[in-house]
Enzyme design. Structure first.
Site, PDB file in Angstrom:
ATOM      1  N   TRP A   1       0.749  -1.406  -0.262  1.00  0.00           N
ATOM      2  CA  TRP A   1       0.167   0.010   0.054  1.00  0.00           C
ATOM      3  C   TRP A   1       0.828   1.152  -0.163  1.00  0.00           C
ATOM      4  CZ3 TRP A   1      -1.089  -4.264   3.226  1.00  0.00           C
ATOM      5  CH2 TRP A   1      -2.015  -4.930   2.554  1.00  0.00           C
TER       6      TRP A   1
ATOM      7  N   HIS B   1      -6.997   1.575   2.464  1.00  0.00           N
ATOM      8  CA  HIS B   1      -7.769   0.597   2.414  1.00  0.00           C
ATOM      9  C   HIS B   1      -9.051   0.855   3.177  1.00  0.00           C
ATOM     10  CE1 HIS B   1      -5.198  -2.595   4.601  1.00  0.00           C
ATOM     11  NE2 HIS B   1      -5.291  -1.333   5.204  1.00  0.00           N
TER      12      HIS B   1
ATOM     13  N   ARG C   1      -4.246   6.116  -2.558  1.00  0.00           N
ATOM     14  CA  ARG C   1      -2.640   5.468  -2.816  1.00  0.00           C
ATOM     15  C   ARG C   1      -1.974   6.366  -3.512  1.00  0.00           C
ATOM     16  NH1 ARG C   1      -4.049  -1.078  -3.014  1.00  0.00           N
ATOM     17  NH2 ARG C   1      -5.616  -1.002  -1.352  1.00  0.00           N
TER      18      ARG C   1
ATOM     19  N   GLN D   1     -13.561   1.513  -2.168  1.00  0.00           N
ATOM     20  CA  GLN D   1     -13.473   0.012  -1.777  1.00  0.00           C
ATOM     21  C   GLN D   1     -14.748  -0.456  -1.061  1.00  0.00           C
ATOM     22  OE1 GLN D   1     -10.015  -1.392   0.454  1.00  0.00           O
ATOM     23  NE2 GLN D   1      -8.813  -1.668  -1.643  1.00  0.00           N
TER      24      GLN D   1
ATOM     25  N   VAL E   1      -5.124 -12.089   7.393  1.00  0.00           N
ATOM     26  CA  VAL E   1      -6.016 -13.138   6.915  1.00  0.00           C
ATOM     27  C   VAL E   1      -5.085 -14.426   6.751  1.00  0.00           C
ATOM     28  CG1 VAL E   1      -8.012 -12.020   5.927  1.00  0.00           C
ATOM     29  CG2 VAL E   1      -5.992 -12.868   4.679  1.00  0.00           C
TER      30      VAL E   1
ATOM     31  N   ALA F   1     -13.284 -11.882   5.882  1.00  0.00           N
ATOM     32  CA  ALA F   1     -13.434 -10.443   5.582  1.00  0.00           C
ATOM     33  C   ALA F   1     -13.110 -10.464   4.052  1.00  0.00           C
ATOM     34  CB  ALA F   1     -12.415  -9.741   6.233  1.00  0.00           C
TER      35      ALA F   1
END
Ligand code: YSA
Length: 234
Positions: free
Chosen positions: A56, A73, A99, A113, A156, A202
């Site tokens: 990012w 994000h 970004r 997003q 994750v 998610a």
């Protein structure tokens, strides 16, 4: 002569998506565009020296010592929401992200997003796949084609990316629409949720890219040029 106004295509997509996830029991939540390093990175299992921060390209706000930034994000809202709410829950969070990156046909420096988060008992990757497949079927129709690929995000485990077949004047190819996965136990622990009792998934998708696939558009930059010849087609 009177002209009838209409929603911008991105606003329309956000409304459609909200109503599809609403039918699946997800509530709409909004969050701040100016974030702290803590919520954008640290609390998502991305400490300062973690190489994944390079995923990012961040716009930091002055004074730099305050560690404030334009969110890269919508995932920080996972943490903000879980800090204040006890599971089970299902939420979606649409919003603008920023970004510091060069633009091209699939990349903007400012875009929208859509974050999704579901935490409950015994949630598995199968639930993630089922919810997203149902979403794409309702959003794009039953002939849409979706594929899941293994991928990596520090927050994750396991992680996946979701591609959808995208047809334009130039032809048909896969377009990456989402990152997703099972919420990492470190993220749950950080907000005081016991990972041995609760689990969840998610996802974070690009709203302009959802619109590109739905309407067969080949350049993401068209959405934010303000060209009425483009916008009035919707
Ligand atoms: C991953 C796992 C989760 O459990 C939850 C969320 C995520 C997604 C993660 N937060 C993220 O931002 N991943 S990403 O950088 O790959 O972006 C997600 C999606 O946003 C992409 O799949 C794409 O659809 C869109 N996107 C990314 N950069 C973009 C962009 N859209 C337009 N312009 C850009 N520059």
């Amino acid at each position: 002569m009177e002209h009838e106004g209409h929603l911008h295509p991105i606003s329309r997509i956000v409304r459609d998506v909200n109503s599809i996830f609403g039918e699946m029991g997800f509530s709409l939540v909004l969050g701040p565009e100016i974030e702290t390093e803590h919520y954008n990175f640290d609390a998502l299992n991305i400490p300062a020296d973690h190489p994944a921060r390079d995923m990012w390209d961040t716009l930091w706000l002055k004074p730099l010592s305050d560690k404030n930034l334009l969110r890269t994000h919508t995932s920080p809202m996972q943490v903000r929401y879980m800090e204040k709410n006890k599971p089970p829950f299902r939420i979606i969070v649409p919003g603008k992200v920023f970004r510091h990156e060069a633009t091209d046909a699939t990349h903007e420096a400012q875009f929208y997003q859509l974050e999704g988060l579901m935490i409950d008992k015994d949630i598995s990757l199968g639930h993630l796949k089922g919810v997203l497949e149902q979403f794409f079927e309702k959003f794009l129709g039953s002939d849409s084609q979706v594929r899941f690929r293994p991928s990596y995000f520090p927050f994750v485990e396991p992680g996946v990316e979701v591609d959808v077949l995208h047809t334009t004047k130039q032809g048909t190819k896969w377009l990456e629409l989402m990152g997703a996965g099972m919420v990492h136990p470190n993220v749950l622990k950080e907000v005081g949720i016991d990972p041995s009792e609760w689990s969840g998934f998610a996802f974070g998708g690009g709203v302009e890219r959802l619109a590109m696939v739905k309407y067969g558009i080949d350049d993401v930059r068209l959405f934010h040029t303000g060209d009425l010849r483009f916008v009035n087609q919707f």
